[in-house]
Design a protein around this motif. Sequence first.
Motif, PDB file in Angstrom:
ATOM      1  N   ALA A 102       2.975  10.706   2.732  1.00 42.45           N
ATOM      2  CA  ALA A 102       2.168   9.948   3.689  1.00 42.45           C
ATOM      3  C   ALA A 102       2.905   9.861   5.008  1.00 42.45           C
ATOM      4  O   ALA A 102       4.138   9.794   5.053  1.00 42.45           O
ATOM      5  N   ILE A 103       2.122   9.862   6.067  1.00 44.37           N
ATOM      6  CA  ILE A 103       2.615   9.640   7.417  1.00 44.37           C
ATOM      7  C   ILE A 103       1.949   8.355   7.874  1.00 44.37           C
ATOM      8  O   ILE A 103       0.742   8.190   7.701  1.00 44.37           O
ATOM      9  N   VAL A 126       7.741   8.987   2.818  1.00 51.23           N
ATOM     10  CA  VAL A 126       6.879   8.691   3.961  1.00 51.23           C
ATOM     11  C   VAL A 126       7.626   8.938   5.264  1.00 51.23           C
ATOM     12  O   VAL A 126       8.856   8.914   5.306  1.00 51.23           O
ATOM     13  N   VAL A 127       6.848   9.167   6.314  1.00 50.67           N
ATOM     14  CA  VAL A 127       7.403   9.307   7.655  1.00 50.67           C
ATOM     15  C   VAL A 127       6.681   8.313   8.546  1.00 50.67           C
ATOM     16  O   VAL A 127       5.451   8.280   8.587  1.00 50.67           O
ATOM     17  N   GLU A 128       7.461   7.493   9.256  1.00 49.18           N
ATOM     18  CA  GLU A 128       6.885   6.550  10.217  1.00 49.18           C
ATOM     19  C   GLU A 128       6.907   7.176  11.596  1.00 49.18           C
ATOM     20  O   GLU A 128       7.941   7.632  12.071  1.00 49.18           O
ATOM     21  N   PHE A 156      -2.621  10.023   5.971  1.00 47.78           N
ATOM     22  CA  PHE A 156      -2.283   9.447   7.267  1.00 47.78           C
ATOM     23  C   PHE A 156      -2.783   8.003   7.245  1.00 47.78           C
ATOM     24  O   PHE A 156      -3.971   7.753   7.104  1.00 47.78           O
ATOM     25  N   VAL A 157      -1.859   7.061   7.331  1.00 44.67           N
ATOM     26  CA  VAL A 157      -2.147   5.637   7.215  1.00 44.67           C
ATOM     27  C   VAL A 157      -1.688   4.966   8.499  1.00 44.67           C
ATOM     28  O   VAL A 157      -0.548   5.168   8.922  1.00 44.67           O
ATOM     29  N   TYR A 193       0.830  -1.207   0.000  1.00 46.42           N
ATOM     30  CA  TYR A 193       0.000   0.000   0.000  1.00 46.42           C
ATOM     31  C   TYR A 193       0.868   1.264   0.000  1.00 46.42           C
ATOM     32  O   TYR A 193       0.627   2.203  -0.759  1.00 46.42           O
ATOM     33  N   LEU A 194       1.893   1.287   0.842  1.00 44.43           N
ATOM     34  CA  LEU A 194       2.699   2.500   1.013  1.00 44.43           C
ATOM     35  C   LEU A 194       3.694   2.763  -0.112  1.00 44.43           C
ATOM     36  O   LEU A 194       4.181   3.882  -0.239  1.00 44.43           O
TER      37      LEU A 194
END
Length: 133
Positions: A77-78, A21-23, A102-103, A14-15
């Motif tokens: 995405a975060i 992205v930021v985790e 935001f996921v 998905y990502l």
Amino acid sequence: MADSRRNPDAIVDYLTAYERVVEIGIGRRPDLARALAERGVAVTATDIYDRDVPAGVTFVRDDIVDPEPSVYADADAIYARNLPPELHRPALEVARTVDAAFVFTTLGGDQPAVPVERKTIESGTLYVARAVH
């Protein structure tokens, strides 16, 4: 059914649609960040404690409740795994500020504390909150 902590493949799939992205709260689970970086996604991992991260992943010490905006500024995405409900709103606010998706996943029976779209994946449910102004 696979556990997303051991088998992040569905989340990775998905990502990978996002370039950067930021985790939030990587903790001692670098497998997802590693897998994303290996697929060419630019990954920044955050945590309130210093953490070791895999090659290809940038680490920044940050608290999503009192975030440093520059950490998230270029994110598409975060994301977070097993994010407790009290952090859903602060994370969504950061995502809205930088116009990112935001996921996240939650722990056990926790329900999202923000409006979401539910995505069924092999390991359970992935919640997606769009950055709506």
